[in-house]
Write an enzyme that holds these catalytic residues in place. Structure first.
Site, mmCIF file in Angstrom:
data_model
loop_
_atom_site.group_PDB
_atom_site.id
_atom_site.type_symbol
_atom_site.label_atom_id
_atom_site.label_comp_id
_atom_site.label_asym_id
_atom_site.label_seq_id
_atom_site.Cartn_x
_atom_site.Cartn_y
_atom_site.Cartn_z
ATOM 1 N N GLU A 209 -7.224 0.543 -4.680
ATOM 2 C CA GLU A 209 -7.254 0.458 -3.216
ATOM 3 C C GLU A 209 -8.585 -0.057 -2.668
ATOM 4 O O GLU A 209 -8.592 -0.963 -1.828
ATOM 5 C CB GLU A 209 -6.895 1.819 -2.606
ATOM 6 C CG GLU A 209 -5.411 2.126 -2.745
ATOM 7 C CD GLU A 209 -5.048 3.590 -2.568
ATOM 8 O OE1 GLU A 209 -5.909 4.383 -2.110
ATOM 9 O OE2 GLU A 209 -3.905 3.952 -2.891
ATOM 10 N N LYS B 63 2.793 11.269 -3.277
ATOM 11 C CA LYS B 63 1.812 10.590 -4.129
ATOM 12 C C LYS B 63 0.952 11.584 -4.912
ATOM 13 O O LYS B 63 0.488 11.297 -6.007
ATOM 14 C CB LYS B 63 0.931 9.708 -3.232
ATOM 15 C CG LYS B 63 -0.002 8.773 -3.956
ATOM 16 C CD LYS B 63 -0.634 7.829 -2.945
ATOM 17 C CE LYS B 63 -1.646 6.900 -3.568
ATOM 18 N NZ LYS B 63 -2.200 5.986 -2.537
ATOM 19 N N ASP C 289 -12.667 5.565 2.812
ATOM 20 C CA ASP C 289 -11.217 5.600 3.082
ATOM 21 C C ASP C 289 -10.790 7.004 3.485
ATOM 22 O O ASP C 289 -10.658 7.889 2.641
ATOM 23 C CB ASP C 289 -10.468 5.131 1.820
ATOM 24 C CG ASP C 289 -8.946 5.110 2.011
ATOM 25 O OD1 ASP C 289 -8.457 5.610 3.044
ATOM 26 O OD2 ASP C 289 -8.258 4.592 1.108
ATOM 27 N N ASP D 285 0.883 -1.168 0.000
ATOM 28 C CA ASP D 285 0.000 0.000 0.000
ATOM 29 C C ASP D 285 0.918 1.215 0.000
ATOM 30 O O ASP D 285 1.525 1.545 1.020
ATOM 31 C CB ASP D 285 -0.889 -0.043 1.256
ATOM 32 C CG ASP D 285 -1.695 1.245 1.456
ATOM 33 O OD1 ASP D 285 -1.622 2.134 0.591
ATOM 34 O OD2 ASP D 285 -2.384 1.343 2.489
HETATM 35 P P1 ADP Z 1 -2.788 7.354 3.860
HETATM 36 O O1 ADP Z 1 -3.741 6.416 3.234
HETATM 37 O O2 ADP Z 1 -3.021 8.784 3.464
HETATM 38 O O3 ADP Z 1 -1.371 6.961 3.686
HETATM 39 P P2 ADP Z 1 -3.383 6.363 6.568
HETATM 40 O O4 ADP Z 1 -4.491 5.467 6.205
HETATM 41 O O5 ADP Z 1 -2.150 5.759 7.063
HETATM 42 O O6 ADP Z 1 -3.068 7.421 5.430
HETATM 43 O O7 ADP Z 1 -3.964 7.369 7.683
HETATM 44 C C1 ADP Z 1 -3.171 8.261 8.371
HETATM 45 C C2 ADP Z 1 -4.053 9.090 9.279
HETATM 46 O O8 ADP Z 1 -4.693 8.247 10.226
HETATM 47 C C3 ADP Z 1 -3.260 10.118 10.077
HETATM 48 O O9 ADP Z 1 -3.935 11.365 10.050
HETATM 49 C C4 ADP Z 1 -3.286 9.555 11.490
HETATM 50 O O10 ADP Z 1 -3.201 10.538 12.493
HETATM 51 C C5 ADP Z 1 -4.631 8.869 11.499
HETATM 52 N N1 ADP Z 1 -4.705 7.905 12.590
HETATM 53 C C6 ADP Z 1 -3.880 6.863 12.838
HETATM 54 N N2 ADP Z 1 -4.243 6.229 13.962
HETATM 55 C C7 ADP Z 1 -5.326 6.893 14.449
HETATM 56 C C8 ADP Z 1 -6.143 6.722 15.613
HETATM 57 N N3 ADP Z 1 -5.909 5.771 16.506
HETATM 58 N N4 ADP Z 1 -7.160 7.598 15.784
HETATM 59 C C9 ADP Z 1 -7.394 8.583 14.892
HETATM 60 N N5 ADP Z 1 -6.659 8.789 13.808
HETATM 61 C C10 ADP Z 1 -5.615 7.954 13.578
HETATM 62 MG MG MG Z 2 -4.424 4.825 2.218
#
Ligand code: ADP
Ligand code: MG
Length: 626
Positions: free
Chosen positions: A188, A87, A210, A25
């Site tokens: 995705e 990205k 998402d 991912d």
């Molecule tokens: P991307 O798909 O953009 O790479 P992610 O799916 O990894 O991103 O999401 C990252 C986001 O998720 C960040 O803003 C992070 O702070 C949030 N996040 C991660 N864990 C938690 C949690 N326990 N509670 C709320 N938000 C969270």
């Molecule tokens: Mg993602």
């Protein structure tokens, strides 16, 4: 029920060797790598036990490249050389970048005209987003090879459903640069559905919600016997967990009433503290935002869940509006959705789940880790494509293309060859012909979009077919073949059937659709359907009219002698009338006048035919004609 079973050409598995395959991912904020171990998909951790690798790359001094947490730590003090959210720039030109973002880095374009893949100037020179992504992929590849103890056979890499040809191609290029064999690019939302085993069910309509760090994507997928059809996608490319952090940071800043504005490093500290508090609030009723400013000075503020919810309610509401819009686009009601799948770290926030439950009247599917679900689904696909799945358990997924592909024909019209939502891989051919007598070359202009006119679609590529033997207009047979591979990448070829003259291109546009442009283009196509029909009718009428005007012009030049003076005057004035009419916009009038002129000139055409036959016969005896 079994899914469509397709064996991949050239990918037949060795019966006993298990190939090391991973799912990746490649996220805007975080990236992960997963594999199947002991029949269970799992994400692979780094040496500190963390599965998530921040998608951050820093070009440090002395040629050192830091990736992940190490790079992220320098976002405040070495901002220009620390690339995050790369990205967003994949397969994009400077023209596609938002104004606010332009201030973050120094962008350049190789060609200097603002078109083409942009680059980012760092202390290591101009770096392409493809190279930056390749650093992230290299790190994940090394992690996987270390933990699996061998060389990787291949990887499935996920991309957003709305990624266009240029963005997909850029992702593939990055993988190649990282030395990864790409088994397939996978959407995705499709990967998330696979992780939940939804592909095992025969049919169903699922909404994939998402909410990542900086982007929000909502897709509605219909699953029918192994075919994943994206019914609609929407979202906001600038809405995500980061906005929740900022809302908390603003609250803290206002509470503290600090005397001066924050330095970039102070700002970065405050955002990091806000993010930590936000994440803590997913498991606790209260959390503290605490920032140490250095020199023994610090600030802190307690925040309750309720307060946090008040501060971020507008953000959650925006996601629900997008959900409603996607349902409308897909012409579905809330009750038509069989399940809601949560993806992205920000969906851990309880109020997000509560808002979705309130909207759909049932809880979302949340048994899997929302950070990992996309990588896990990709790993399942990778395992299949590597040929590791047991007989009878093998199934592959079919994706569909998001926008129609076609070519430009006379009159600025688009002839669609592969229509939107066709399952891929697909190959489709259509025959075209020449417009003019003796035409020996044909320009092929490949376009993407739902509209009827070329000017309303996206231009993907142009190439020329040469060496068509001279023939009368309409006699040549030019077969144009479109081939879209399993990754959604297009190649086009054209062959003149009688002579075998051939030309082809792998469509590799220098830049692709801007964020959200696919969604907009689809929307616009629906609302313009009837205007487009009018435009198409007009363009067609004009093409017919101009062909007749041209042919009669030549005939009148050559064989005016076959007509009486009054006949010649009548025809000439009718030709002039049609020519003038064709400049107007009344397609019915043009078509009618064309038909009239056709009828009026039939007799003239007959006389010309007789003359030609007589000329051919002249001086020949009966025997040689027979
Ligand atoms: P991307 O798909 O953009 O790479 P992610 O799916 O990894 O991103 O999401 C990252 C986001 O998720 C960040 O803003 C992070 O702070 C949030 N996040 C991660 N864990 C938690 C949690 N326990 N509670 C709320 N938000 C969270
Ligand atoms: Mg993602």
């Amino acid at each position: 029920m079994a899914l469509l079973q397709i064996s991949e050409p050239g990918e037949s598995p060795e019966p006993h060797t298990r190939r090391l395959a991973v799912g990746i991912d490649l996220g805007t904020t975080n990236s992960l790598v997963a594999t199947i171990r002991n029949a269970v998909p799992e994400c692979l951790p780094d040496e500190a036990g963390r599965t998530m690798l921040p998608s951050a790359v820093r070009y440090a001094e002395q040629g050192i490249v830091d990736v992940g947490h190490l790079a992220l730590a320098h976002r405040g003090d070495d901002a220009l050389n620390t690339i995050t959210s790369v990205k967003r720039f994949m397969g994009r030109s400077i023209a596609d970048v938002r104004e606010e973002t332009k201030a973050r880095y120094q962008f350049t374009t190789p060609s200097g005209d603002g078109k083409g893949q942009l680059k980012i100037t760092t202390r290591r020179g101009a770096i392409s987003p493809i190279e930056v992504s390749a650093e992230i992929l290299k790190t994940l590849k090394a992690r996987a090879e270390e933990s699996l103890g061998g060389e990787l056979y291949g990887a499935v890499i996920t991309v957003p459903a709305y990624f266009d040809d240029a963005q997909r191609q850029a992702t593939k290029d990055a993988a190649q640069l990282a030395g990864l064999h790409v088994l397939r690019l996978l959407n995705e939302p499709t990967a998330a559905a696979v992780a939940y085993g939804l592909d095992q069910k025969a049919e169903g309509t699922y909404l994939i919600y998402d909410l990542g760090g900086g982007t929000f994507d909502v897709s509605i997928l219909r699953l029918t016997r192994g075919v994943f059809e994206v019914l609609a996608t929407a979202g906001d490319t600038h809405l995500g967990g980061d906005d929740f952090d900022e809302a908390l940071a603003k609250h803290a800043f206002e509470t503290w009433q600090l005397a001066r504005a924050l330095s970039p490093a102070g700002q970065a500290n405050l955002l990091a503290a806000s993010r930590a508090a936000k994440e803590a609030l997913s498991d606790n009723e209260t959390a503290t935002i605490k920032v140490n400013w250095g020199c023994g000075f610090d600030s802190s503020v307690d925040v309750s869940r309720e307060r946090f919810y008040e501060l971020t309610r507008p953000l959650v509401d925006r996601t629900i509006s997008a959900v409603k819009k996607t349902l409308r686009d897909a012409k579905l009601k809330v009750g038509d959705i069989d399940g809601v799948v949560l993806v992205g770290g920000a969906t851990r926030t309880p109020q997000v789940r509560a808002a979705l439950e309130a909207h759909f009247g049932k809880p979302a599917l949340a048994t899997m880790n929302p950070d990992e679900v996309v990588a896990l689904g990709a790993a399942i696909q990778a395992d299949q494509l590597a040929g590791n799945a047991k007989q009878g358990e093998q199934h592959l997924l079919l994706d569909v293309i998001p926008l129609s592909l076609g070519i430009e024909t006379m009159g600025n019209l688009v002839e669609k060859i592969v229509s939107r939502n066709s399952t891929i891989p697909i190959a489709k051919a259509q025959e075209f012909t020449t417009f003019k007598d003796g035409q020996t070359a044909m320009a092929v202009h490949v376009v993407q979009g739902e509209r009827e006119l070329v000017s309303d679609c996206r231009s993907l590529a142009r190439f020329e077919l040469r060496g068509i033997p001279p023939m009368v207009a309409g006699a040549a047979r030019i077969r144009v073949t479109f081939q879209v591979d399993a990754d959604g990448l297009l190649s086009v070829s054209a062959t003149e059937v009688t002579s075998g003259a051939r030309a082809e291109v792998a469509v590799k546009p220098s830049y692709g659709l801007a964020d959200g442009e696919i969604a907009t283009m689809l929307q616009v196509a629906y609302t313009h359907a009837s205007a487009d029909m009018q435009a198409r009718a007009l363009a067609e009428a004009r093409v017919d009219a101009s062909a007749l005007v041209q042919a009669l012009g030549i005939a009148l030049d050559e064989d005016r002698a076959l007509l009486s003076e009054s006949e010649a005057v009548a025809l000439t004035s009718q030709v002039a009338f049609l020519k003038q009419l064709a400049e107007g916009t009344d397609h019915r009038a043009i078509a009618r006048a064309t038909e009239d002129l056709n009828r009026a000139s039939t007799d003239f055409a007959g006389r010309r035919m007789d003359k030609a036959v007589n000329k051919a016969l002249a001086g020949k005896n009966i025997a040689s004609i027979a």
